[in-house]
Design an enzyme around this catalytic site. Structure first.
Site, PDB file in Angstrom:
ATOM      1  N   ASP A 259     -90.742  19.827  43.605  1.00 25.24           N
ATOM      2  CA  ASP A 259     -91.343  21.116  43.939  1.00 25.24           C
ATOM      3  C   ASP A 259     -90.370  21.873  44.850  1.00 25.24           C
ATOM      4  O   ASP A 259     -89.408  21.290  45.372  1.00 25.24           O
ATOM      5  CB  ASP A 259     -92.681  20.882  44.642  1.00 25.24           C
ATOM      6  CG  ASP A 259     -93.469  22.169  44.810  1.00 25.24           C
ATOM      7  OD1 ASP A 259     -93.114  23.163  44.158  1.00 25.24           O
ATOM      8  OD2 ASP A 259     -94.429  22.176  45.594  1.00 25.24           O
TER       9      ASP A 259
ATOM     10  N   THR B 270     -91.542  24.635  47.372  1.00 23.43           N
ATOM     11  CA  THR B 270     -92.094  25.038  48.660  1.00 23.43           C
ATOM     12  C   THR B 270     -92.338  23.836  49.561  1.00 23.43           C
ATOM     13  O   THR B 270     -93.067  22.913  49.210  1.00 23.43           O
ATOM     14  CB  THR B 270     -93.407  25.799  48.452  1.00 23.43           C
ATOM     15  OG1 THR B 270     -93.166  26.918  47.597  1.00 23.43           O
ATOM     16  CG2 THR B 270     -93.960  26.279  49.774  1.00 23.43           C
TER      17      THR B 270
ATOM     18  N   GLU C  58    -100.375  31.282  53.516  1.00 26.12           N
ATOM     19  CA  GLU C  58    -101.478  32.009  54.142  1.00 26.12           C
ATOM     20  C   GLU C  58    -101.174  32.343  55.591  1.00 26.12           C
ATOM     21  O   GLU C  58    -101.620  33.379  56.097  1.00 26.12           O
ATOM     22  CB  GLU C  58    -102.764  31.187  54.019  1.00 26.12           C
ATOM     23  CG  GLU C  58    -103.228  31.023  52.577  1.00 26.12           C
ATOM     24  CD  GLU C  58    -104.644  30.522  52.473  1.00 26.12           C
ATOM     25  OE1 GLU C  58    -105.077  29.802  53.391  1.00 26.12           O
ATOM     26  OE2 GLU C  58    -105.323  30.868  51.481  1.00 26.12           O
TER      27      GLU C  58
ATOM     28  N   LYS D 238    -106.196  37.253  46.020  1.00 21.05           N
ATOM     29  CA  LYS D 238    -104.740  37.185  46.132  1.00 21.05           C
ATOM     30  C   LYS D 238    -104.256  36.063  45.225  1.00 21.05           C
ATOM     31  O   LYS D 238    -105.003  35.140  44.886  1.00 21.05           O
ATOM     32  CB  LYS D 238    -104.306  36.916  47.575  1.00 21.05           C
ATOM     33  CG  LYS D 238    -104.505  35.480  48.038  1.00 21.05           C
ATOM     34  CD  LYS D 238    -103.833  35.248  49.377  1.00 21.05           C
ATOM     35  CE  LYS D 238    -103.820  33.774  49.762  1.00 21.05           C
ATOM     36  NZ  LYS D 238    -105.125  33.155  49.911  1.00 21.05           N
TER      37      LYS D 238
ATOM     38  N   ARG E 138     -90.943  35.073  47.643  1.00 21.37           N
ATOM     39  CA  ARG E 138     -92.112  34.632  46.903  1.00 21.37           C
ATOM     40  C   ARG E 138     -93.095  35.788  46.918  1.00 21.37           C
ATOM     41  O   ARG E 138     -93.532  36.232  47.985  1.00 21.37           O
ATOM     42  CB  ARG E 138     -92.710  33.399  47.564  1.00 21.37           C
ATOM     43  CG  ARG E 138     -93.873  32.797  46.828  1.00 21.37           C
ATOM     44  CD  ARG E 138     -94.407  31.584  47.557  1.00 21.37           C
ATOM     45  NE  ARG E 138     -95.348  30.849  46.732  1.00 21.37           N
ATOM     46  CZ  ARG E 138     -95.995  29.765  47.132  1.00 21.37           C
ATOM     47  NH1 ARG E 138     -95.804  29.310  48.366  1.00 21.37           N
ATOM     48  NH2 ARG E 138     -96.818  29.141  46.327  1.00 21.37           N
TER      49      ARG E 138
ATOM     50  N   ASP F 140     -93.793  29.130  41.684  1.00 24.02           N
ATOM     51  CA  ASP F 140     -93.297  30.465  42.014  1.00 24.02           C
ATOM     52  C   ASP F 140     -92.753  31.187  40.778  1.00 24.02           C
ATOM     53  O   ASP F 140     -92.523  30.591  39.727  1.00 24.02           O
ATOM     54  CB  ASP F 140     -92.197  30.368  43.074  1.00 24.02           C
ATOM     55  CG  ASP F 140     -92.761  30.111  44.455  1.00 24.02           C
ATOM     56  OD1 ASP F 140     -93.979  30.242  44.624  1.00 24.02           O
ATOM     57  OD2 ASP F 140     -91.981  29.761  45.354  1.00 24.02           O
TER      58      ASP F 140
ATOM     59  N   LYS G   9     -95.564  19.502  34.146  1.00 21.51           N
ATOM     60  CA  LYS G   9     -94.903  18.374  34.800  1.00 21.51           C
ATOM     61  C   LYS G   9     -94.995  17.118  33.939  1.00 21.51           C
ATOM     62  O   LYS G   9     -94.027  16.356  33.814  1.00 21.51           O
ATOM     63  CB  LYS G   9     -95.514  18.125  36.177  1.00 21.51           C
ATOM     64  CG  LYS G   9     -95.231  19.213  37.201  1.00 21.51           C
ATOM     65  CD  LYS G   9     -95.778  18.831  38.572  1.00 21.51           C
ATOM     66  CE  LYS G   9     -95.393  19.845  39.628  1.00 21.51           C
ATOM     67  NZ  LYS G   9     -95.852  19.449  40.979  1.00 21.51           N
TER      68      LYS G   9
ATOM     69  N   ASP H 145     -98.212  17.028  45.271  1.00 20.76           N
ATOM     70  CA  ASP H 145     -99.104  16.995  46.432  1.00 20.76           C
ATOM     71  C   ASP H 145    -100.538  17.358  46.097  1.00 20.76           C
ATOM     72  O   ASP H 145    -101.443  17.115  46.887  1.00 20.76           O
ATOM     73  CB  ASP H 145     -98.598  17.925  47.538  1.00 20.76           C
ATOM     74  CG  ASP H 145     -98.411  19.357  47.057  1.00 20.76           C
ATOM     75  OD1 ASP H 145     -98.744  19.644  45.881  1.00 20.76           O
ATOM     76  OD2 ASP H 145     -97.932  20.193  47.838  1.00 20.76           O
TER      77      ASP H 145
END
Length: 1054
Positions: free
Chosen positions: A398, A400, A506, A563, A606, A667, A727, A746
């Site tokens: 990943d 992030t 966030e 969002k 991002r 992303d 994945k 995760d």
């Protein structure tokens, strides 16, 4: 409140919840119970007061320590901890010790008291030393594995932190999200669309919706307590906060555990039934036969442990069979005479083939590896992963928080109706007062020009569009930004600093809202009230909430806010805020938005879209699809997540190690591409110039068939907008190319890909479901830690090969000496043995065991990350190792046997005695001196072989560290660096002298005599051995250099 329909419950309905006596068979009538009310009958405020905790700050460190002492760890009794009895039994009951026990029994049966006593001492020494080392190693591994056990996110000292579940105490504030396992019994304080699976407790298959505001005036069953969450339940939806009211055996699951203690599982195979449900006779026979096979397999260790442990146990069994064959050969060579000496020698010849310390050293090596990995923020959950890490050829990671820092900051906010706000000169991602916001009337790309229009961009009553975007950024958000006193040396200072807790994305949005005094706390104080939340999911890639507004002049009393990923938010938008007001969104608007998204993403931002709508439909039976429709597009926010400084170096290490890195991220592809270029996953040039399929979207990849994917020359290096299914397909594609893949994850939905990967890598901050599906867990979520784990895996694999080769080559060398020595006959036509039984045991236990342990602790080779991964399917018994074993064993055996021959025939006139030289020194002086010489040679050459096995290819003297400035002296520093190996070898050398020169021990126990000039033969043999090994290594280096040249790869083998 009215009673609820009762659900089926399988546990006690004891209302106290905090004082289970451990027996659920007889409970007092709740109506007769006096004392404090159970937590589900109390309000949130009452529970907080009872546990003396502030729900906004959590417990303090002092409170935690005091309660941990009072209540103990949050663990169930009777767990699968390390049992000293089991470890001791494993030391006694295994194939290798079995051979020595048989030898001991045979020695007693033929009245060979000395040999029997020595063998008994060896057995005791082997068992005691093995027990101490393995018990310590298993305790180490067990303690480290506990770090990867289900964890809990708690609020302590105003900070959100992740701790092992065992450290929870009553009064802790626990934060739960989808995929978490409830770590203790909780009284819920706050719930939002919160559902848990309580089937383990109640037997109910459907998740139960919880509500923190529920309160009961009377006793209700466990399944009906909607304001409680119970230990071991799994969160299937939403989020919640709760206060711990019971831990360990005081929980409901603890009551069940208490009632089941003593009912251990059975290892007997079940008898199957036919289609009619009958158990036929041959089914019983099959079940019992399989049970016996399983028991024998466990005894020999061939069906338990890791794959490598099983293979080595199988090797030990094979050597056990070879030992029996050798014993028969010895007896046959002496015409199967019923002679005490011949029998004990036959047993000793069998013993020489048993690497007694092999499995113990392997366990110790695994323990060292798990400890080293823990020091580098990697927790090993499954020992198999230590073997597998060194074979990893591809890493799917990943972006992030793994390749990037996860400390995000909102740099750009674009409103179609106004323009762009850009952040300048910010130094702290959590501090909303750091830096300034400059306004630009143009596109986001114009923000980089530095031309400003309108000062700081502070929105006022004339900018309702910015207020709408900030309202969405603040409320469609569960992160918290706050000020706290800085803590220095355990004491609070007067200075306050900004801090945050929650998801980094966030947090960045919340800080943006705070910059304009529109933070969530401010809006909630104004009277905003949350009515519903629809959490972010990896499938939808968006989040929505419904709030009731406080403003009486608002068009609607409620507002729905959203969002998420730009394309997913645009799908739900029917209007857009423009310079002329709210109007229907057009194709041209969408094209402009996508163009701006691409511009922002290309600079590494991002990009999130924000939208909202007036909500007038009420809150009865609200469906998410209805909420997330007919939205008005507010604008875009570009968030920058800088790469970790160590990520680029880690990616370069991967390239040198022959490992391909693939970035699979949710992303935008342009954002992922920018970061991938920055850290070196792909070349820093125009995307059009890169090979096709280097960067793809998940939609493009998922549309391709398996055949099309297999036809691609190289699998994608970057996949944007990645889903869990993508994945899984990536792992399957790598497996079809016979690659050995590692996958990070995760989230709850990452479990399938983590399970299918050869090495599943969970994130310490991720869900418990993902961690439970993984093989290793990164406590720091750092990509560089994966490389450290791979390096440690390769080091461990190299060391296992080294000590296995050392032990097996020594066994081969001894076997050559003992079997060829059968040809030396005395005048009674009985073999005169070059090594006595006790000498054989000395070499097996003293000379071979400790150095093997030292080899297991050897540091990584200089080129460990500059060579391709090894073949995991072949394991340690490679062709190279088997050839080396034969060559080194042959050299060792030939030189040792030559020393015996030289003393007997070159200097002793060939005098093998008239008989009895295998048990008496009288008339056998030459034989006893020759045997001492042979013993010294075997011992010393095995010790020297241990030093040579520090590296299987490099020279011990010149090329172990090719970059060293002092190559002639570097070997001394290398040998000294591994203290365990150094002193094992040195003490092994020194230990040879006492057993040769101490009277009685030498001629009565070891059956050899003191030597003098024969030491010259020993020293010459040692020198020749070193030269032969170095020449063989040189030949190997030449061969592997040529092989590398043929394949077109570089190697630093000098």
């Amino acid at each position: 409140m009215p009673g609820l329909p009762s659900r089926t419950a399988t546990v006690s309905t004891d209302p106290t919840l905090v004082d289970h006596p451990g027996d659920i068979s007889s409970k007092p009538d709740p109506s007769t119970v006096t004392g404090p009310s159970p937590p589900y009958q109390l309000t949130v405020e009452q529970v907080s007061t009872e546990h003396e905790v502030d729900r906004d700050t959590g417990l303090t460190d002092n409170q935690v320590q005091e309660r941990l002492q009072r209540y103990g760890p949050n663990e169930l009794d009777g767990g699968d901890g390390v049992s000293w009895a089991r470890v001791l039994l494993a030391q006694v009951v295994n194939a290798m010790v079995l051979v020595m026990i048989v030898a001991f029994v045979v020695s007693l049966a033929i009245r060979s008291w000395i040999e029997g006593g020595v063998i008994a001492g060896v057995i005791v020494l082997n068992v005691v030393v093995g027990f101490i080392q393995q018990y310590s190693a298993e305790q180490t591994m067990d303690s480290l594995r506990s770090l990867a056990s289900p964890s809990a996110t708690v609020l302590r000292n105003s900070h959100q932190k992740i701790i092992p579940s065992a450290q929870l105490v009553p009064g802790d504030i626990v934060i739960l999200k989808t995929g978490d396992v409830v770590p203790a019994d909780l009284r819920l304080l706050e719930t939002m669309n919160f559902e848990v699976d309580e089937s383990l407790l109640t037997g109910e298959s459907l998740p139960v919706a919880k509500n923190a505001n529920e309160r009961y005036d009377k006793e209700v069953s466990v399944g009906d307590r909607l304001n409680m969450a119970y230990s071991s339940s799994t969160v299937t939806k939403g989020r919640a906060q709760g206060i711990v009211v019971a831990t360990g055996m005081k929980t409901e699951i603890g009551a069940i555990a208490a009632s089941l203690q003593g009912n251990g599982g059975t290892k007997v195979r079940k008898v199957r039934r036919n289609e009619e449900g009958k158990k036929l006779f041959h089914y019983y026979v099959s079940a019992y036969a399989l049970t016996v096979t399983d028991t024998v397999g466990r005894f020999f260790g061939v069906n338990v442990g890791t794959p490598l442990q099983r293979r080595l146990s199988q090797l030990a069994v094979a050597l056990f069979v070879i030992a029996i064959v050798f014993a028969i050969v010895v007896a046959a060579a002496n015409r199967f005479v019923n002679n005490r000496v011949v029998i004990i020698y036959a047993v000793s010849t069998g013993l020489c083939m048993i690497p007694a310390s092999l499995i113990v050293v392997l366990t110790i090596t695994f323990a060292i590896s798990t400890k080293r990995m823990a020091e580098r923020h990697v927790i090993v959950r499954k020992l198999d992963s230590i073997e597998a890490l060194g074979a990893v050829s591809d890493i799917c990671s990943d972006k992030t928080g793994t390749l990037t820092q996860g400390r995000m900051v909102a740099r750009v906010a674009w409103l179609p109706a106004r323009g762009t706000w850009a952040l300048r000169d910010s130094t702290d991602p959590f501090d909303p007062t750091s830096g300034r916001m400059d306004f630009h009337r143009g596109s986001p790309s114009s923000a980089s020009s530095g031309e400003t229009h309108g000062g700081g961009g502070q929105p006022g009553s004339s900018c309702p569009e910015m207020e709408a975007l900030l309202e969405c950024a603040s409320l469609c958000n569960i992160a918290a930004v706050f000020q706290e006193h800085r803590v220095t040396d355990g004491e609070k200072s007067g200075k306050k600093v900004w801090a945050a807790r929650g998801d980094p994305t966030e947090i960045a949005l919340q800080v943006l809202a705070h910059r304009f005094q529109r933070g969530r706390p401010t809006l909630l104080q104004q009277g905003y009230e949350q009515l519903a939340e629809y959490p972010f999911s990896s499938e939808l890639k968006r989040m929505a909430v419904i709030f009731r507004r406080p403003h009486p002049d608002a068009k609607a009393a409620c507002v729905a806010l959203m969002k998420g990923a730009v394309e997913r938010v645009l799908d739900a938008c029917m209007q857009i805020q423009s310079t002329t007001g709210v109007r229907p969104i057009k194709a041209a608007d969408q094209d402009e938005i996508i163009r701006y998204v691409d511009e922002m993403a290309a600079s590494g931002l991002r990009v999130l879209a924000l939208a909202g709508r007036e909500w007038e439909s009420g809150m009865t039976e609200v469906d998410r699809v209805d909420v997330e429709s007919d939205m008005t597009f507010y604008g875009l926010v570009g968030i920058y997540d800088p790469p970790r400084p160590e990520s680029r170096l880690a990616v370069e290490d991967c390239r040198r190690a022959g490992i391909d890195v693939h970035m699979l991220t949710g992303d935008h592809p342009s954002t992922a591409t920018a970061i991938a270029k920055e850290i070196g996953i792909i070349e820093d040039k125009d995307i059009a110039l890169l090979p096709r399929h280097t960067v793809v979207t998940a939609a493009e990849f998922d549309r391709m068939s398996d055949e099309q994917i297999d036809a691609i020359e190289e699998l994608p290096r970057v996949i944007g907008r990645c889903s869990p299914e993508t994945k899984v397909r990536m792992i399957e594609a790598l497996h079809r190319r016979r690659k050995f893949a590692a996958m990070t994850g995760d989230g709850v939905n990452d479990s399938p890909s983590l399970s299918r990967a050869d090495v599943g890598i969970g994130m310490g901050s991720g869900s418990d479901v993902a961690k439970n599906a993984s093989d290793i867990v990164l406590t720091d979520d750092n990509f560089a830690s994966i490389i450290a784990a791979i390096q440690e895996g390769r080091r461990s694999f190299d060391n296992i090969k080294s000590f296995a080769l050392h032990l097996l080559a020594g066994n081969v060398g001894q076997a050559i000496v003992l079997l060829v020595g059968l040809a030396f006959k005395d005048q009674e036509r009985l073999s005169v043995f070059p090594l006595s039984p006790v000498e054989v045991l000395w070499v097996v236990v003293i000379t071979s065991g400790p150095p093997a342990m030292g080899l297991g602790m050897q540091d990584a080779a200089p080129d460990v990350m500059r060579r391709p991964p090894h073949n995991a399917r072949r394991g340690i018994l490679t062709t190279e190792l088997l050839i080396d074993m034969a060559v080194y064993g042959l050299i060792l055996g030939a030189l040792s046997l030559s020393s015996f021959v030289l003393v007997i025939w070159a200097f002793g006139g060939g005098d093998l005695g008239a008989g009895g030289c295998n048990d008496s020194r009288a008339g056998c002086e030459v034989v006893f001196r020759a045997r001492a010489t042979c013993f010294a040679c075997v011992s010393w050459l095995c010790l020297l072989l241990a030093w040579e096995m520090v590296d299987m290819r490099r020279s011990l003297f010149w090329t172990l560290h090719p970059g060293s400035g002092r190559p002639g002296m570097q070997w001394m520093r290398d040998l000294w660096a591994n203290q365990v190996l150094f002193w094992s070898v040195v003490l092994g050398f020194v230990g040879t002298f006492p057993v040769i020169y101490i009277p009685v021990i030498n001629d009565r126990v070891f059956l050899h005599a003191p030597i003098s000039w024969e030491w010259g033969i020993v020293f010459v043999s040692a020198l020749v051995f070193i030269v032969c090994v170095e020449v063989w290594k040189f030949g190997k280096r030449v061969y592997f250099r040529r092989q590398a040249a043929v394949r077109g790869v570089t190697t630093d083998l000098a």
